[in-house]
Design an enzyme around this catalytic site. Sequence first.
Site, short mmCIF file in Angstrom:
data_model
loop_
_atom_site.label_atom_id
_atom_site.label_comp_id
_atom_site.label_asym_id
_atom_site.label_seq_id
_atom_site.Cartn_x
_atom_site.Cartn_y
_atom_site.Cartn_z
N TYR A 204 54.76 1.36 -30.89
CA TYR A 204 55.93 0.58 -31.29
C TYR A 204 55.61 -0.91 -31.22
CZ TYR A 204 60.24 -2.04 -30.80
OH TYR A 204 61.23 -2.99 -30.94
N LYS B 144 71.91 5.24 -28.77
CA LYS B 144 70.49 5.08 -28.46
C LYS B 144 70.00 6.06 -27.40
CE LYS B 144 68.77 0.89 -28.18
NZ LYS B 144 67.73 0.87 -29.22
#
EC number: 5.1.3.20
Length: 330
Positions: free
Chosen positions: A139, A177
């Site tokens: 990421y 999330k």
Amino acid sequence: MTVIVTGAAGFIGANIVKALNERGESRIIAVDNLTRADKFRNLVDCEIDDYLDKTEFVERFTRGDFGKVRAVFHEGACSDTMETDGRYMMDNNFRYSRAVLDACLAQGAQFLYASSAAIYGGSTRFVEEREVEAPLNVYGYSKFLFDQVIRRVLPSAKSQIAGFRYFNVYGPRETHKGRMASVAFHNFNQFRAEGKVKLFGEYNGYAPGEQTRDFVSVEDVAKVNLFFFDHPEKSGIFNLGTGRAQPFNDIASTVVNTLRALDNLPPLTLAQQVEQGLIEYVAFPDALRGKYQCFTQADQTKLRSAGYDAPFLTVQEGVDRYVRWLSGQV
């Protein structure tokens, strides 16, 4: 003129849409992927002109289907730092971002995008310089690589490019999330469910709960984005954090005291909260040893030099507001 927000149903994207609405902007095209359908709730109280799936957006934007576009807030990305599918991460975060950037440059639209403090990895300096950038996961690498593209493009760009390295963002509209939601969100839910908040104990020279982060309210994140939206002459890559490192104890203690205040109970000191079992420390997990950042703190020099001079909410201010907002949702 039209404004486009990618990741519009996500955490930061939805807050930007709402902030745009609050200043009278409603000609907004929202772009997202609603495979996780529950994200739609983030846009229920927002005003938008249109919604597009991310799979059709780039092609239509590139061929000019939306007429004159003033700006694109590119917030769409996979932000799961535990994601191990590098091919997916690079396609979603890097290649897609390049395509949006190219379309903005071709059409002269402002390009304001989400970078990440994950680019710094294990560094102890958090300044926008190549030598301190060393991401620890794919990421972070996807964000890092895109920032390198931006650095090469910036000198010849004819329209604004502004990237923001978000630090630890918390606030409304992050419920979807799950495990990647903020510490404040998880502390709130844990205290409501169990009557206490659990934090990591001593690790790497830090006392229990004293590992620190630069925790920044999504309110401030939206404000910074809109400042640059209003100043298209300002370009660059900027840290977006408070410039303060505050311990996890501050988050937990504020969550506890705000919930106590809502029950008409007096505030307690951290020591009193620990003594009464409202905050509990657990052994630091072996799985995280050597992979855990004990300190982050945004260097704000570039951001302040660009002219952004508004104060940032402290943890005590921002988390108090957030807990009150969360309490009104349940």
